[in-house]
Scaffold this motif. Sequence first.
Motif, PDB file in Angstrom:
ATOM      1  N   ARG A 468       0.899  -1.255  -0.003  1.00 47.05           N
ATOM      2  CA  ARG A 468      -0.088   0.026  -0.022  1.00 47.05           C
ATOM      3  C   ARG A 468       0.934   1.174   0.154  1.00 47.05           C
ATOM      4  O   ARG A 468       0.518   2.135  -0.504  1.00 47.05           O
ATOM      5  N   ARG A 553     -12.211  -2.035 -10.012  1.00 45.40           N
ATOM      6  CA  ARG A 553     -12.230  -0.622  -9.359  1.00 45.40           C
ATOM      7  C   ARG A 553     -13.433   0.016  -9.115  1.00 45.40           C
ATOM      8  O   ARG A 553     -13.605   0.761  -8.337  1.00 45.40           O
ATOM      9  N   MET A 556     -14.629  -1.266  -5.972  1.00 44.24           N
ATOM     10  CA  MET A 556     -14.144  -0.617  -4.955  1.00 44.24           C
ATOM     11  C   MET A 556     -14.690   0.771  -4.719  1.00 44.24           C
ATOM     12  O   MET A 556     -14.716   1.285  -3.708  1.00 44.24           O
ATOM     13  N   ASP A 557     -14.866   1.389  -5.916  1.00 41.51           N
ATOM     14  CA  ASP A 557     -15.531   2.723  -5.716  1.00 41.51           C
ATOM     15  C   ASP A 557     -16.860   2.818  -5.168  1.00 41.51           C
ATOM     16  O   ASP A 557     -17.229   3.724  -4.543  1.00 41.51           O
ATOM     17  N   ASP A 562     -11.008  -1.299  -0.395  1.00 37.90           N
ATOM     18  CA  ASP A 562      -9.871  -1.718  -1.111  1.00 37.90           C
ATOM     19  C   ASP A 562      -9.747  -3.428  -1.096  1.00 37.90           C
ATOM     20  O   ASP A 562      -9.876  -3.926  -0.159  1.00 37.90           O
ATOM     21  N   ARG A 564      -7.748  -6.797  -2.416  1.00 39.64           N
ATOM     22  CA  ARG A 564      -6.399  -7.254  -2.689  1.00 39.64           C
ATOM     23  C   ARG A 564      -6.477  -8.791  -3.086  1.00 39.64           C
ATOM     24  O   ARG A 564      -7.032  -9.844  -2.282  1.00 39.64           O
ATOM     25  N   THR A 579     -10.619  -4.686   2.456  1.00 46.13           N
ATOM     26  CA  THR A 579     -10.443  -3.631   3.601  1.00 46.13           C
ATOM     27  C   THR A 579     -11.015  -2.238   3.402  1.00 46.13           C
ATOM     28  O   THR A 579     -11.181  -1.987   2.251  1.00 46.13           O
TER      29      THR A 579
END
Length: 668
Positions: A468, A553, A556-557, A562, A564, A579
């Motif tokens: 990160r 993405r 996540m937005d 986040d 991974r 996360t």
Amino acid sequence: MSVPIFKDFHKHIIGKGGANVRKIREETTTRIDLPGEGSGEDKILVTGKKANVEKAVAQLTQIQNELASIVTLDLTIPAKIHSRLLGGGRRLVQDIQDECGGVQIRFPPEKSNSDKVTIRGPKDDAARAQKLLMDLANDRELSSFEDSVTAKAEFHRFLIGKGGSKIKKVRESCPDVRILFPRESDKDQETIHLIGRKEEVAQIKKHLEELILHLNEIVEVTTDVPAKWHKHFVARGANVLREIQDQNGGVSISFPRQNAQDTKVSIKGSKDCVEGAKQRIAEIVADLEAQITIKADIPAEYHRTLLGNRGQKVQDICAKYNVQIKFPDRETREAGGNHEEASGDGPSVLNTVSISGRLENCESARTALQACIPITEVAEVPFEFHGNLIGRSGETVRALMQNYDVSISIPPADQQLNEIKISGQAESVKDAIAEIGRRVDEFKLGAKDRELRMFQLTVQVPPEYHQRLIGPRGQKINQMRAKHDVQISIPKQAEGEEPNENVVITGYEENAHKCKAEIEEMVNELKNLFVQEITLDARIHPRLIGAKGRSIRKVMDDYHVDIRFPRSTDPDPNLVTVTGKDEDSVYNCIDHLRELEEEFSQDIGGGSYMSHRTEEPEVAQKQAPLQMVNAPWQVPDTNNMSDFPAMGAGAVGAPSGANGVWGGQRRF
């Protein structure tokens, strides 16, 4: 590029000992060529890379602007008069420029029909040039008569007189007439141009023709020259004699025959030229009568250096002080080398250089000659800076030697000495040592700055946060490096070793502390995040990520989290980490991912990923071998009619009511 710099300012551009121009050359890495003193040219040529040349031109222009208040004046002169002012190779305009300190006068292009003329130069000179040019333009409108007078080129110096005294006297009667003598660059070296009003030009022409006629009158005179000095005039190819003839209109000078005791020397030519030659011979004889010879103690080891470049340095001293300098010849060197003879308590014959001429000139020449003897000085340069002084492939030290005409000896690296040796003429060595001292001061400042930049701080960052900290494609860590002007070193995690949490920051102390504070703040934020791990079938990970990561993405937005995915080296290829700042966002995202997993699993036929991965290899080996039947390349059995199916109504298994191979007629 060529930059026009007023001739009077060239000495300021060069500086004492060439210091100013040398500094500009070094700072801009360019070659700067100035015109010769007697060339009459005012443009300085700068050669190099475009950006460097522009920088050098800017510095030269700035020096000129600082030396004088440069102004630009615009004049209005009818275009029809321009050709009259510019005729004869711009003689009129060039004469005004020279008379007014070398101001620059610019006329518009020939076919532009513009009336605008520009004068640029120091304020007073530009104003004077403006008045002269406007007076000339007004006079041109009234009268533009032009005539010429022809005279041998060797007579021009007599027409002009010493310091221009004679030509000024000629102009007194008609000050408005311009008298233009040929320039060195002109092909015609005999024609003198006269420009002005017709009656005044005629008056000046008549006066000049009388002077030229007087110069053309052939006379013959004699002068006494002691026989012992005849050899001086005719020796070495009669160089002295030819020089006198060239300076005095090519007069004819006849010396008596060799070994004759006659002292009469005959001079024949125009009256003024003959008088000039006679006076010059008398001056040379007076110098010879007053001539003495002194000795200079110059160590023999330096003779070759002084006589290098075909003896140019010695010749310059001889010409400057009107003396003769003689070094020991081969026979003297051999005799001196065998016996080491010395005259009394004086210097050895090997070291004795004879200087002949007038006493005061000989003393000056001896001082100048001794000043050319190379010396060696030692300069203190710390060993750590020797590499900086040498430069890449030795380019820095070579430039120093070339600019100051010295030799620089740097000791081998294994000796680690804090000194270097500079050899050359005393003045050049002094200047070179001063320049080296200045550069050493710069190196010390640079070393101190490098030392300040090497300050290091260590910040503890758990290995799980390293990725990160780096960010996608190193974007986050690069931004942090640029923001604080530091270097950030993240340890690599080798397999089988304990995790290393030490992240090293290198840079200025203040910048390093600011960067450390930002990293610690980011780590604290990461520690306060809610983290949840889930298992998702590794076969659908590419579908979840999407082309270039667009799909993941968006997820996540939408959920402000986040996500991974595991790397190829991770033990569990199905483990995905989510996360977020709050639990609700994380769990909502996990639910969405589960739905996508179920949807994508149906597309790939379901089944357990682990069972697919853990299937024993023996099972695959027990499977029946692959068989291929009725392939096009397999030949049918012609004895078996079943391999050739019947067609039509008689075909076995044909549908009832079928008429032929295409079936019965359709009804609508």
